[in-house]
Structures are given as structure tokens and as C-alpha cells.
Design an enzyme around this catalytic site. Sequence first.
Site, PDB file in Angstrom:
ATOM      1  N   HIS A  94      -5.723  -8.819 -42.177  1.00 55.53           N
ATOM      2  CA  HIS A  94      -7.247  -9.605 -41.844  1.00 55.53           C
ATOM      3  C   HIS A  94      -6.412 -10.453 -41.300  1.00 55.53           C
ATOM      4  CE1 HIS A  94      -8.267  -8.328 -46.218  1.00 55.53           C
ATOM      5  NE2 HIS A  94      -9.514  -8.442 -45.577  1.00 55.53           N
ATOM      6  N   CYS A 149      -3.931  -3.917 -47.464  1.00 56.71           N
ATOM      7  CA  CYS A 149      -5.048  -3.261 -46.755  1.00 56.71           C
ATOM      8  C   CYS A 149      -5.843  -2.319 -45.671  1.00 56.71           C
ATOM      9  CB  CYS A 149      -6.410  -4.303 -47.382  1.00 56.71           C
ATOM     10  SG  CYS A 149      -7.894  -3.363 -48.336  1.00 56.71           S
TER      11      CYS A 149
END
Length: 765
Positions: free
Chosen positions: A700, A732
Site C-alpha cells: 500500500h 497483498c
Amino acid sequence: MTNVQSASLGYPRIGENREWKKALEAFWAGKLEEQEFLQTMKSIRLKHLKLQQEKGIDWIPVNDFSMYDHVLDVSFMFGLIPQRFDSLGDKPSLKHYFAMARGSDNATACEMTKWFNTNYHYIVPELGEKQPVLVHNRPLEAYLEAKQELGIEGRPVLLGPYTFVQLSKGYQPEQRQQVLDGILPLYAQVLAELQAAGVQWVQLDEPALVTTLPEEDLASLNRIYSELRSAAPQLKLMLQTYFDALEYYPAVTQLPVDGIGLDFVYGKADNIRALEQHGFPQDKVLGAGIIDGRGIWRADLNSELNLLETIAKQVALDRVLIQPSSSLLHVPVSTKGESKLEPVLLDALAFAEEKLDEIRILKQALQQGREALQQEIDIAEAAVKTLNQSLHRQKTHVQQLVANRHEEPSSRTSPFEIRFDKQQEKWQLPLLPTTTIGSFPQTTEVRKARQSWRKGEWSQERYQTFIQEEIAKWIKIQEDIGLDVLVHGEFERTDMVEFFGEKLGGFAFTSGGWVQSYGSRCVKPPVIYGDVEFLKPMTTEETVYAQSLTTKPVKGMLTGPLTILNWSFVRNDIPREETAFQIAFALRQEVEALEQAGIEMIQVDEPALREGLPLKKSRHQHYLEEAVLAFKLSTSTVSDTTQIHTHMCYCEFHDIIDSIRALDADVISIETSRSHGELISHFEEHTYDLGIGLGMYDIHSPRVPSVEEMVSMMDRALSVLDHKLFWINPDCGLKTRGLAETVASLENMVKAAQIYRKKSAAVLS
């Protein structure tokens, strides 16, 4: 006439057309100057306040608006900026604020995790490094703005001190009282300044009070609110709870505050029971949360009026506020643009604007009598009834499968140890195999292509060719980087839940049903409105094509039943677990289709499994047992050599680790880069004996992690985990990242794995 009043607890930030998101991303990209950005934020904020004013809401919240996250706002307001951001300057600025949320060139972002059992993410406050100090009184600024610009006597909203400290990190449990002592004077100062400015009511959100609390905390709560009451004796305090029923109803309702807000949607039965058993203090206002603040379904207004009559037996209606069960942050803005939905579904929906209308109708019905609003009440009741009786909810073959679920296969043929040996022989992977979680960057070109196809400007053939070209490009990139297990990249997918919902029966999709997930990341959850059924294979075409381009294994990528459930708006006429099992049986057919097509590594992601965990510990076991069963119903019919992967992210794992193990996935990858040490400390005490990969870097943040950083993370992890079972992967999916940073980060990850293989080989020899 009954003098009943209405309130709102918070409004969606993003705007009807996601103006908020667009302004944020333009500012981050350097396309908006700071002053223009701040003015845009103000315009959006005032527009939302004016709308609530026009809807006739008596108590309108201010300071619920945020430029990223309301928990981060409190941290920033109290000067709790971690020292690693000091290089950005001595004076707190937007640079500091957004760096805490997103990271900077030389500092990792603060941890991000789920907001209770929702799909909203908050930025975890870091305590202990710096002495808290009131940098600026944010609630006061918001109050003055609303009053001066719109003449609104707003109700400032502030996350309460008990919940704020509960959600924070950086202190030991025995230090909690000391931490509270350090933060309370700042809360007192905020409230005293609000009182001095003429504020009448302030809303202190304490959702932690519906969780399972230690009983000894009640004395601390009493002390907290006694001190706040003393700091601002003329200011009326509304202690607001939501997401469930109060844990200690008698004690909390006796706190020295002027009002208590209760959730009569998700905590309905327990809160009603407590109300009837213990009554309600005569000197307090009751905030009756009877309109669902998290769901999108139209309220049966007759039922809600009956509920208000039940409440009125204990609390006079002139001391009742009609309000949502929580902030409307969790629902889309308006149904006005939803022209493509089937009428039977559209008529049964209510987003934020429509929920304000429902509050208005209920208020007027109590003031004027039901008969005065009978037409609107009847329309709502008919809409709900029509959907419940529609064919969409009468698929008996699906319902029968769920009813007989305990007769279906729900465990693999062989235990993990046997499967592991067979899979090692089949795949011949190196020690510490490297892979990714699934998605690769969704570039502007990818999004434009999808848009052109959806609009009919591109033919199916042209779009399919484009997708195959992207797959081929990224298969080559992965091979060049040196990854061991590849993915096709998911370029045909907008969202990991929406993609599957579009291909399953029982789902519908809105045009503008966006909600905030984290930061500027907005999602458009599918609407599960009918019985869920498998229609045809959903992922085989792209995955099989990718596998045809390489001799390395390519994982099939699916979203698991609990994540599809928890990241959708779910029908409310049957128990949620029944819908989860319907999804599980549909996914089982997809898993079998992939295996039959020659794809024998299949990842069934469950990043949202834990977020559905009930807030009461007494309900955890039942939920987890049903969640594990749903996952295993999806994955248990494959052969021993088919390797089942799963992935989880952004949650506390230590308290559900037994359930994670019970999933019996051959490999699980877990997000840990923002909280790496915390999870590793659990593995120091508890053995994990299945395949596992811990996220090596935070996807992120745009920063590229160094090889040394990732080697260091491996050092800690492999000191407690079996080298033979360990996988190397990012946190992720990489959908939101740019091409250059993605490649650079993965190259460093592979280099780190290669370095560590030599270390591991020495250890194992």
C-alpha cells in the site's frame, strides 16, 4: 404532538460522484495545489452538511468528515506523529498526515487494520514515542465552520478516549491507565473549548463498549467520563455506541453523560432485553439507532414504528432521538443514479440519502400519527415484501444443498503431511519458493480497455486479445524476475469480489454504490439479493491461457466464500451463514473446473474472514466453525497433488490462529509487513506446521523496500517457522501499484530469497 427529534451520526465522505477521492488523488499526484485541495474538501464537506439540513435532521454531525481516516485525525490532532516522520519538518503538516497513512520515501506507513467488524480500515495510533499535545481543536473548527457558513448548530463528533486507546498500539496492557491519564487532559481541553464556543452537544463515539470488555474497566470508564464532565459541566455529552449491544448496560447507562446512543439493528435483541430489564435513566436522552447504518436495504417502516413503540414503554419519546444504527460512512450516497437495476431490487434499496428520508418519515409519523404517513409506510412495506417473495429468493435446489451441507465432503482425502510430500514430488519447487498474491498493476490502459468493452466500443474479441496480451507480458516479466510460482495478473477483473458476483446467480451491481474502504480506495460492493448459484466456469479461460505460456506453475485465483460475503451487501431475510454456504457450494464447482482444466495450484483468498468475527467473544466459536466449514466445502474435493493456497490481510491473527490452521490450506500467505513482529511473536509461542508465507513488504506504500529490509524480515520469521514450509511473497495484490515500483520491489524480494536460500541450506544441512 410528540416532540421527538432526529439525528445523524456521520455521513459518507466520498461524495455522490467520488469527488473526495478524485481530489485526494489529484493532490497526491501534484495536480492540485494545497490551498485548492483544501478548498475542494471544504466544498464537499459543506455540501454534505447542507443536504442533511435540507432533509430535516435536527442534530447534524460535524467533524465526521475526514481527509483520510477519522482515527488518524485524532492521532494527528494530539500530535502523535511517530518520530520516523520527523524529517518531514518540525511543524505538523499535510505531509506528515498523509505520510502516516501512506508512508514516505524513508519511513513506513503506520499500521492499518479493520474498523471493528466492517470493511473500513483505520490507521492505528502509535503511542509511547511522543508526549501527546493538542495541536489544533478539530471538532471546534468543524463546529464553527458549519455555524458560520450554513447557520447549522452542529453536534461535534469525536472518537471517545476509551476506544481511541483501545485501538492504539505502543504500550503494554498494564500501562493502559497511564496512557489514558496522558490523553484525558487533551480531551478535557477540547471539550472545554467547545463549551466556551457555545456548543450544546458533543458526540463521543465509544464503539469499543459493545465488545467483550474486562469488568474492571467499568471503574476506569466512570473516572474518564467524570473527568470529562468536570471539564465541561454545561456541555451535553452523547456517548454513542454502535455495531452491537452494550456489554455492560446497567453500568454504562449510569455514566455521567447526558445521552446514550444504542444500536437497535445489530444489537436489537440484547439492547431491547436490557432496556426492558433495567429501564433507562430519566435524566438521559436515548439515541435510538433503528435505521441500518451499514446495510443498504429499505426499512420496513411499520416494523420500525412498532420498535419505537416498544422503546417508548421505557423512555418517553421526547427523550428519544431517531437515528441510524451507526455512521452512514458504510453505505453508498444515493440510489438516484441506479437506473439499470431491476425494479423489484431498486425499490427495496436505501442508501445514505434515502436513510435520512426514512428517519424523517418515522419522525413525522410519531409527531402526526401513522395515518398521516400511511402511503409512504405502505410503499416501504410492499417493496420489502415483493423482494422477499420474488423468484430470486425461491431457488429450492440451492436451499436444499445448504440444508444438507453436513452430508457433503468437507475435508481433504489425506492429511497435510501426505499431501506435502506428493506436492513436493510433483512441483519440484526450490526452498523458500517465491510468488505473488494475485493481481498486477491495473494501468490506465487496462482500465480504459475495460471501459471501452463495457460501453460496447470494443468487441469481445478485441477485449479478449488485449487481456491475453497483458497476461503474456506479465508472465514474461515474472519469469524474468525469477518468481517460482506465477499468476495471470487478474487484468480482466475490476475487483476481487465484484468479478465473481458478476458471474454468479443471486448478485446485482450498482452504478454508483461506492463506499470508502481505506484512504481514497473506494469499492462498489456487490449486492447479494437472491439465492447464490454457479452458472458456468468463471476463471478457467484466462488461467489456462497463462499456463500455456510457461512451464512454471500458474495459480488459479479465486475469492473465498467469507470474503465474498463480508465484502458484499448481504440480504437480510436469512441468516448470513446460509448465504456463505450458498457461495461455498458455487465456488466448489469453480475449483473443480480449474482442476479439470489442468490448474492444480488454486488460491482461494479469505482476507475478510476475520472481519466478520462477532464483536462478542461468546459468539466467536460458532462463527469460526461455520467459516471454516464454508472454506472447506469449497476446497475439499480436489486431489492430494492439487495445492490449495489462501491469503489473509490486515487483521489480528493471534486469536484465530487455530481456525486458520483448521482451514487445512496447503499454503497460507498473511499480511505482516506493517505488524511483522507482532505476528512472529505469536509463532514463537505456538507452532504452525502448514505452508506459510509472511508478507515481505507493504504494497500500500509506493516505496521500494531494500533487499536488506526483506532479509531482516526473513531472519525473524525463519527463527520460528519451518524453512521447508516457508514461502516468500508481498503483503497483498499489486493492483494499485505502478509498473516500475512493482518490478523493482519483486526483484529485490527474489534477491532476498536467493540470499536466504543459502542461509537456509546451511541451517538444514
